[in-house]
Design an enzyme around this catalytic site. Structure first.
Site, short mmCIF file in Angstrom:
data_model
loop_
_atom_site.label_atom_id
_atom_site.label_comp_id
_atom_site.label_asym_id
_atom_site.label_seq_id
_atom_site.Cartn_x
_atom_site.Cartn_y
_atom_site.Cartn_z
N ASP A 102 -2.89 -4.24 -9.61
CA ASP A 102 -2.20 -3.51 -8.55
C ASP A 102 -2.05 -2.04 -8.96
O ASP A 102 -1.74 -1.74 -10.11
CB ASP A 102 -0.83 -4.14 -8.28
CG ASP A 102 -0.25 -3.71 -6.95
OD1 ASP A 102 -0.16 -4.55 -6.04
OD2 ASP A 102 0.11 -2.51 -6.82
N HIS A 112 -0.07 -12.12 -5.26
CA HIS A 112 0.41 -11.25 -6.35
C HIS A 112 0.67 -12.16 -7.55
O HIS A 112 1.43 -13.13 -7.43
CB HIS A 112 1.75 -10.60 -5.99
CG HIS A 112 1.70 -9.59 -4.89
ND1 HIS A 112 1.69 -8.24 -5.12
CD2 HIS A 112 1.68 -9.74 -3.54
CE1 HIS A 112 1.67 -7.59 -3.96
NE2 HIS A 112 1.66 -8.48 -2.98
N HIS A 130 -3.64 -11.82 0.03
CA HIS A 130 -3.71 -11.70 -1.44
C HIS A 130 -2.55 -12.44 -2.10
O HIS A 130 -1.45 -12.50 -1.56
CB HIS A 130 -3.70 -10.23 -1.87
CG HIS A 130 -2.64 -9.41 -1.18
ND1 HIS A 130 -2.81 -8.92 0.09
CD2 HIS A 130 -1.42 -9.01 -1.57
CE1 HIS A 130 -1.72 -8.25 0.45
NE2 HIS A 130 -0.86 -8.29 -0.54
P1 5GP Z 1 1.54 -6.35 0.04
O1 5GP Z 1 2.64 -5.34 0.20
O2 5GP Z 1 0.60 -6.30 1.24
O3 5GP Z 1 2.00 -7.72 -0.29
O4 5GP Z 1 0.74 -5.89 -1.24
C1 5GP Z 1 -0.21 -4.87 -1.22
C2 5GP Z 1 -0.34 -4.39 -2.63
O5 5GP Z 1 -1.53 -3.63 -2.72
C3 5GP Z 1 0.81 -3.47 -3.09
O6 5GP Z 1 1.46 -4.04 -4.23
C4 5GP Z 1 0.11 -2.16 -3.42
O7 5GP Z 1 0.65 -1.51 -4.56
C5 5GP Z 1 -1.33 -2.57 -3.63
N1 5GP Z 1 -2.31 -1.56 -3.30
C6 5GP Z 1 -2.31 -0.76 -2.20
N2 5GP Z 1 -3.38 0.04 -2.23
C7 5GP Z 1 -4.07 -0.24 -3.35
C8 5GP Z 1 -5.28 0.28 -3.92
O8 5GP Z 1 -5.95 1.17 -3.38
N3 5GP Z 1 -5.69 -0.26 -5.11
C9 5GP Z 1 -4.98 -1.25 -5.72
N4 5GP Z 1 -5.48 -1.70 -6.88
N5 5GP Z 1 -3.84 -1.76 -5.22
C10 5GP Z 1 -3.39 -1.26 -4.04
#
Ligand code: 5GP
Ligand code: ZN
Length: 114
Positions: free
Chosen positions: A30, A102, A100
């Site tokens: 992340d 985590h 995804h």
């Molecule tokens: P969500 O909030 O949808 O459960 O998780 C999305 C995750 O993707 C977040 O923890 C965020 O930090 C991560 N993320 C967002 N953009 C990028 C990126 O460009 N590269 C990586 N490696 N992680 C990302």
């Protein structure tokens, strides 16, 4: 999906620190880690969220969990413990609409979640 960030990571159009990849899934660190280990495990095929899963995706979801466990072992956090979280939709805190897991660990998690 051409405009999906995580599809672009799968296709190597956007750079990421990839820790595991096979024909079904890709895993990468992340960009804003919340713990020493914070890895995202995604299906290579675009699935928006848990709400879009089909019955045929059941083996894929099982595979994602086993890959999560394998990466936890690789990261040496499988004995100390870890969290696997799947945020879904607005109230779930989902910000990237390509499903995804985590995988978070390397420190004691605060409780409760939510
Ligand atoms: P969500 O909030 O949808 O459960 O998780 C999305 C995750 O993707 C977040 O923890 C965020 O930090 C991560 N993320 C967002 N953009 C990028 C990126 O460009 N590269 C990586 N490696 N992680 C990302
Ligand atoms: Zn996607």
């Amino acid at each position: 999906m051409t405009d999906c960030l995580f599809c672009k990571i799968v296709n190597d159009e956007v750079k990421a620190s990839i820790v595991y990849r096979d024909e079904q899934v890709t895993a990468f660190r992340d960009i804003h880690p919340v713990a020493p280990t914070h890895i995202l495990i995604i299906p290579n095929r675009h699935i928006e969220s848990v709400n879009q899963l089909q019955v045929e995706d059941e083996p894929l979801i099982g595979h994602m969990f086993l890959v999560g466990r394998q990466i936890a072992a690789q990261e040496n956090i499988h004995q100390s413990g870890y969290r696997i979280i799947v945020n879904t939709g607005s109230h779930g805190g989902q910000t990237v609409f390509h499903m995804h897991l985590h995988l978070i660990g390397g420190q004691r998690m605060r409780h409760p979640i939510g």
